[in-house]
Design a protein around this motif. Structure first.
Motif, PDB file in Angstrom:
ATOM      1  N   VAL A  86      44.326  60.778  59.002  1.00 59.43           N
ATOM      2  CA  VAL A  86      45.144  62.022  59.339  1.00 59.43           C
ATOM      3  C   VAL A  86      46.463  61.516  59.784  1.00 59.43           C
ATOM      4  CG1 VAL A  86      45.368  63.928  60.975  1.00 59.43           C
ATOM      5  CG2 VAL A  86      42.955  63.131  59.709  1.00 59.43           C
ATOM      6  N   PRO A  87      47.778  62.149  59.629  1.00 54.32           N
ATOM      7  CA  PRO A  87      48.991  61.490  60.061  1.00 54.32           C
ATOM      8  C   PRO A  87      49.085  61.624  61.603  1.00 54.32           C
ATOM      9  CG  PRO A  87      49.254  63.141  58.462  1.00 54.32           C
ATOM     10  CD  PRO A  87      47.893  63.073  58.601  1.00 54.32           C
ATOM     11  N   VAL A  88      49.042  60.732  62.407  1.00 53.08           N
ATOM     12  CA  VAL A  88      49.464  60.919  63.730  1.00 53.08           C
ATOM     13  C   VAL A  88      50.547  59.692  64.254  1.00 53.08           C
ATOM     14  CG1 VAL A  88      46.885  61.332  64.144  1.00 53.08           C
ATOM     15  CG2 VAL A  88      47.596  58.858  64.199  1.00 53.08           C
ATOM     16  N   GLU A  89      51.185  59.763  65.478  1.00 48.80           N
ATOM     17  CA  GLU A  89      52.024  58.949  65.788  1.00 48.80           C
ATOM     18  C   GLU A  89      51.400  58.456  67.485  1.00 48.80           C
ATOM     19  OE1 GLU A  89      54.855  57.467  65.048  1.00 48.80           O
ATOM     20  OE2 GLU A  89      54.476  58.503  63.067  1.00 48.80           O
ATOM     21  N   VAL A  90      51.297  57.277  67.543  1.00 52.53           N
ATOM     22  CA  VAL A  90      50.754  56.638  68.902  1.00 52.53           C
ATOM     23  C   VAL A  90      51.958  56.060  69.279  1.00 52.53           C
ATOM     24  CG1 VAL A  90      48.979  55.324  69.791  1.00 52.53           C
ATOM     25  CG2 VAL A  90      48.477  56.638  67.862  1.00 52.53           C
ATOM     26  N   SER A  91      52.496  56.285  70.607  1.00 49.88           N
ATOM     27  CA  SER A  91      53.678  55.564  71.293  1.00 49.88           C
ATOM     28  C   SER A  91      53.123  54.260  71.742  1.00 49.88           C
ATOM     29  CB  SER A  91      54.076  56.523  72.322  1.00 49.88           C
ATOM     30  OG  SER A  91      52.993  56.669  73.285  1.00 49.88           O
ATOM     31  N   HIS A  92      54.206  53.424  72.153  1.00 49.70           N
ATOM     32  CA  HIS A  92      53.856  52.348  72.642  1.00 49.70           C
ATOM     33  C   HIS A  92      53.103  52.366  74.261  1.00 49.70           C
ATOM     34  CE1 HIS A  92      56.138  49.484  70.103  1.00 49.70           C
ATOM     35  NE2 HIS A  92      57.054  50.150  70.211  1.00 49.70           N
ATOM     36  N   GLU A  93      53.736  53.519  74.889  1.00 48.89           N
ATOM     37  CA  GLU A  93      53.029  53.928  76.116  1.00 48.89           C
ATOM     38  C   GLU A  93      51.537  54.316  76.002  1.00 48.89           C
ATOM     39  OE1 GLU A  93      53.976  57.806  77.634  1.00 48.89           O
ATOM     40  OE2 GLU A  93      52.596  57.170  79.503  1.00 48.89           O
ATOM     41  N   GLU A  94      51.313  54.991  74.927  1.00 48.41           N
ATOM     42  CA  GLU A  94      49.838  55.325  74.754  1.00 48.41           C
ATOM     43  C   GLU A  94      48.929  54.147  74.201  1.00 48.41           C
ATOM     44  OE1 GLU A  94      49.730  59.986  73.106  1.00 48.41           O
ATOM     45  OE2 GLU A  94      50.625  58.282  71.806  1.00 48.41           O
ATOM     46  N   TYR A  95      49.522  53.165  73.737  1.00 47.72           N
ATOM     47  CA  TYR A  95      48.616  51.876  73.336  1.00 47.72           C
ATOM     48  C   TYR A  95      48.213  51.181  74.809  1.00 47.72           C
ATOM     49  CZ  TYR A  95      49.207  52.034  68.329  1.00 47.72           C
ATOM     50  OH  TYR A  95      49.126  52.220  66.769  1.00 47.72           O
ATOM     51  N   ASP A  96      49.497  51.193  75.546  1.00 50.31           N
ATOM     52  CA  ASP A  96      49.365  50.427  76.706  1.00 50.31           C
ATOM     53  C   ASP A  96      48.477  51.085  77.623  1.00 50.31           C
ATOM     54  OD1 ASP A  96      51.228  48.639  76.066  1.00 50.31           O
ATOM     55  OD2 ASP A  96      52.826  49.604  77.390  1.00 50.31           O
ATOM     56  N   THR A  97      48.304  52.514  77.496  1.00 47.95           N
ATOM     57  CA  THR A  97      47.418  53.349  78.522  1.00 47.95           C
ATOM     58  C   THR A  97      45.852  52.973  77.866  1.00 47.95           C
ATOM     59  OG1 THR A  97      48.949  55.155  78.722  1.00 47.95           O
ATOM     60  CG2 THR A  97      46.534  55.407  79.095  1.00 47.95           C
ATOM     61  N   PHE A  98      45.755  52.951  76.823  1.00 46.16           N
ATOM     62  CA  PHE A  98      44.512  52.444  76.033  1.00 46.16           C
ATOM     63  C   PHE A  98      43.882  51.112  76.514  1.00 46.16           C
ATOM     64  CE2 PHE A  98      41.891  50.078  73.156  1.00 46.16           C
ATOM     65  CZ  PHE A  98      40.920  50.933  72.434  1.00 46.16           C
ATOM     66  N   ILE A  99      44.718  50.124  76.583  1.00 52.70           N
ATOM     67  CA  ILE A  99      44.510  48.942  77.190  1.00 52.70           C
ATOM     68  C   ILE A  99      44.088  48.803  78.683  1.00 52.70           C
ATOM     69  CG2 ILE A  99      45.205  46.374  77.614  1.00 52.70           C
ATOM     70  CD1 ILE A  99      46.716  46.474  75.096  1.00 52.70           C
ATOM     71  N   GLU A 100      45.034  49.745  79.336  1.00 53.32           N
ATOM     72  CA  GLU A 100      44.718  49.629  80.847  1.00 53.32           C
ATOM     73  C   GLU A 100      43.477  50.249  81.389  1.00 53.32           C
ATOM     74  OE1 GLU A 100      47.237  52.490  83.901  1.00 53.32           O
ATOM     75  OE2 GLU A 100      48.543  51.294  82.263  1.00 53.32           O
ATOM     76  N   VAL A 101      43.373  51.458  80.488  1.00 52.71           N
ATOM     77  CA  VAL A 101      41.880  52.208  80.725  1.00 52.71           C
ATOM     78  C   VAL A 101      40.727  51.050  80.471  1.00 52.71           C
ATOM     79  CG1 VAL A 101      40.129  53.934  80.353  1.00 52.71           C
ATOM     80  CG2 VAL A 101      42.680  54.489  80.631  1.00 52.71           C
ATOM     81  N   ASN A 102      40.807  50.387  79.612  1.00 50.74           N
ATOM     82  CA  ASN A 102      39.705  49.482  79.144  1.00 50.74           C
ATOM     83  C   ASN A 102      39.758  48.434  80.334  1.00 50.74           C
ATOM     84  OD1 ASN A 102      38.267  48.964  76.114  1.00 50.74           O
ATOM     85  ND2 ASN A 102      39.981  50.415  76.261  1.00 50.74           N
ATOM     86  N   ARG A 103      40.882  47.872  80.677  1.00 50.31           N
ATOM     87  CA  ARG A 103      40.784  47.088  81.659  1.00 50.31           C
ATOM     88  C   ARG A 103      40.218  47.495  83.157  1.00 50.31           C
ATOM     89  NH1 ARG A 103      46.599  44.021  80.528  1.00 50.31           N
ATOM     90  NH2 ARG A 103      45.937  43.009  78.445  1.00 50.31           N
ATOM     91  N   LEU A 104      40.732  48.777  83.337  1.00 48.00           N
ATOM     92  CA  LEU A 104      39.856  49.358  84.542  1.00 48.00           C
ATOM     93  C   LEU A 104      38.368  49.410  84.290  1.00 48.00           C
ATOM     94  CD1 LEU A 104      42.336  52.454  85.242  1.00 48.00           C
ATOM     95  CD2 LEU A 104      41.871  50.377  86.819  1.00 48.00           C
ATOM     96  N   ASN A 105      37.630  49.589  83.050  1.00 47.37           N
ATOM     97  CA  ASN A 105      36.234  49.735  82.839  1.00 47.37           C
ATOM     98  C   ASN A 105      35.733  48.250  83.193  1.00 47.37           C
ATOM     99  OD1 ASN A 105      35.108  52.598  82.116  1.00 47.37           O
ATOM    100  ND2 ASN A 105      37.010  52.672  81.352  1.00 47.37           N
ATOM    101  N   VAL A 106      36.544  47.053  82.777  1.00 48.21           N
ATOM    102  CA  VAL A 106      35.711  45.863  83.075  1.00 48.21           C
ATOM    103  C   VAL A 106      35.551  45.508  84.362  1.00 48.21           C
ATOM    104  CG1 VAL A 106      36.567  43.402  82.867  1.00 48.21           C
ATOM    105  CG2 VAL A 106      37.106  44.736  81.036  1.00 48.21           C
ATOM    106  N   GLY A 107      36.310  46.255  85.266  1.00 47.75           N
ATOM    107  CA  GLY A 107      36.253  46.023  86.712  1.00 47.75           C
ATOM    108  C   GLY A 107      34.956  46.986  87.141  1.00 47.75           C
ATOM    109  N   MET A 108      34.777  47.902  86.230  1.00 43.98           N
ATOM    110  CA  MET A 108      33.664  48.776  86.693  1.00 43.98           C
ATOM    111  C   MET A 108      32.214  48.544  86.132  1.00 43.98           C
ATOM    112  SD  MET A 108      35.200  52.689  87.044  1.00 43.98           S
ATOM    113  CE  MET A 108      36.417  52.534  85.594  1.00 43.98           C
ATOM    114  N   LEU A 109      32.179  47.318  85.285  1.00 46.35           N
ATOM    115  CA  LEU A 109      30.989  47.095  84.517  1.00 46.35           C
ATOM    116  C   LEU A 109      30.603  45.793  84.665  1.00 46.35           C
ATOM    117  CD1 LEU A 109      32.289  48.401  81.056  1.00 46.35           C
ATOM    118  CD2 LEU A 109      30.131  49.264  82.188  1.00 46.35           C
ATOM    119  N   SER A 110      29.256  45.234  84.638  1.00 44.49           N
ATOM    120  CA  SER A 110      28.616  44.274  84.698  1.00 44.49           C
ATOM    121  C   SER A 110      28.025  43.873  83.331  1.00 44.49           C
ATOM    122  CB  SER A 110      27.581  44.093  85.832  1.00 44.49           C
ATOM    123  OG  SER A 110      26.628  44.816  85.474  1.00 44.49           O
TER     124      SER A 110
END
Ligand code: UDP
Length: 405
Positions: A86-110
């Motif tokens: 499906v045609p979509v546009e993902v911005s740089h900021e959105e890619y960064d948010t994706f990585i940031e949320v994953n990193r926050l989850n690393v801190g919450m998981l064992s």
């Protein structure tokens, strides 16, 4: 509680014995599944069923769900749509948010010994592996036949940090620097969604929804998602309705990681509003018996997806020996051999044509259902799936650490 031995009458005791033998090889290791929703969709469905069975086999297993806000899930839904063409546009900021949320989850998981990450949403957790020497598997449940290249290459940098990638169908295999394996999903024949139901119960569920079982019923069970093409289903029904007196049921709920559900549901309701023979049913989580009854009591089951990872609903319908018409996309052709164990279609018109045919030819439709059930029994039950996963887990140690076993 369902016991692993309860599958023996369906798949044979040898299969169960084999699972115990394989499971022994994993003693002392813990498997951790990670995905992005606890309810809704095929991944949650499989994990709910599989984890208690792995535990009974003696394989310690757990399941964690990553956390994200609305913004994160709207980004991951964009990824999902883009990966499906499906045609979509993902911005740089959105890619960064994706990585940031994953990193926050690393801190919450064992993390456990084997980290089994499902789908793109938590894929970047693997950055953590440089700090801990675990085995990491990435399990892709989505249709990767024609992904948006920009999103794919963004994800690839993470996927290639895993030990292995798992895909559901050969068409999704990608060029990757890591080994890939093909493992199809499965259904659980003993779950509330798939077990046998008495006819009285099926009748009472149909009458609760106001559906007339004396006339043919065509059903699609799916999340309200553009890629499941509910509006295309209504169009096909309208064409078929010129020739056969059918009713249409579109039943489904949402998933917590899918923010688009309510909009699509509203469009479907508007489209269906004027026709008393179209039933749009919103199903809350834990509607397994209702889904089971709707599938069992339908004359024909549809799965008219535009894209599909695997399409568990097809196996669910075939297991109930239901004549099934489904799009020839994603993992669906693995489940249906055209005109033998169901019908594969490529268009709204084709779907309408086959609705008419199967309603008019009940004996032919019945044979498709019987063949379909046999095919699912031989290939897509949970015991085969568990065996494949156990072999995969064992192979992780074999590759890097042969002494381990
Ligand atoms: N399902 C459900 N409730 C709903 C809609 C779907 O429990 O309202 C189930 C459906 O029976 C199937 C799974 O969710 O077991 C959907 O898996 P599938 O592979 O068909 O599609 P996905 O939603 O993962 O794209």
């Amino acid at each position: 509680m369902i016991r692993i031995e309860d599958y023996s009458p369906i798949v044979g005791q040898a299969t169960i014995d084999e699972l115990f033998l394989l499971a022994q090889r994993l003693q002392g290791n813990e498997i951790q599944n990670i995905n992005s929703t606890a309810v809704g969709g095929g991944v949650a469905e499989i994990l709910t069923r599989m984890i208690p069975l792995l535990t009974q086999l003696g394989v310690r297993s757990r399941w964690d769900v990553i956390k994200g806000d609305e913004k994160f899930f709207s980004i991951t839904k964009k990824f999902h749509n883009g990966l499906h063409g499906v045609p979509v546009e993902v911005s740089h900021e959105e890619y960064d948010t994706f990585i940031e949320v994953n990193r926050l989850n690393v801190g919450m998981l064992s993390f456990a010994d084997i980290v089994f990450v499902h789908d793109p949403q938590p894929v970047a957790l693997v950055e953590e592996r440089k700090n801990i020497g675990r085995r990491w598997i990435w399990r892709c449940h989505i249709d990767f036949s024609k992904p948006n290249e920009r999103i794919w290459s963004f994800l690839q940098q993470f996927i290639e940090q895993y030990d292995t990638a798992v895909f559901s169908a050969p068409a999704f295999a990608r060029k990757l620097a890591i080994p890939q394996v093909l493992i199809s999903p499965s259904i659980d024949p003993l779950s509330d969604k798939n077990k046998d139901l008495p006819d009285d119960l099926i009748n009472s569920i149909f009458s609760r929804f106001g559906i007339d079982r004396t006339r043919p019923v065509i059903t699609q069970i799916s999340r309200f998602d553009y890629l499941k093409d509910p509006l295309g289903v209504i169009k096909a029904y309208k064409i078929a309705k010129r020739h056969v007196d059918v009713q249409l049921v579109l039943a489904g709920g949402g998933a917590t990681d899918d923010p688009e559900g309510p909009t699509i549901m509203q469009q479907v309701q508007e489209e269906a509003a004027k026709d008393k023979d179209v039933f749009v049913l919103f199903l809350p989580p834990s509607s397994d018996i209702e889904i089971n009854a709707l599938q069992r009591g339908s004359t024909v089951v549809l799965q008219k997806s535009l894209k599909e990872g695997f399409g568990l609903t097809v196996s669910e319908a075939l297991w109930k020996a239901r004549p099934t018409i489904a799009s020839a996309v994603g993992g669906i052709p693995l489940q249906i051999a055209h005109k033998y164990s169901g019908i594969l279609t490529h268009s709204i018109e084709g779907t309408a044509y086959w609705i008419k045919q199967l309603v008019n030819e009940p004996e032919y439709a019945r044979k498709l259902g019987v063949n379909g059930k046999e095919h699912i029994k031989n290939n897509f039950l949970i015991t085969r799936h568990i065996k494949d996963y156990l072999l995969l887990f064992i192979s992780l140690f074999r590759r890097n650490d042969i002494e381990y076993l």
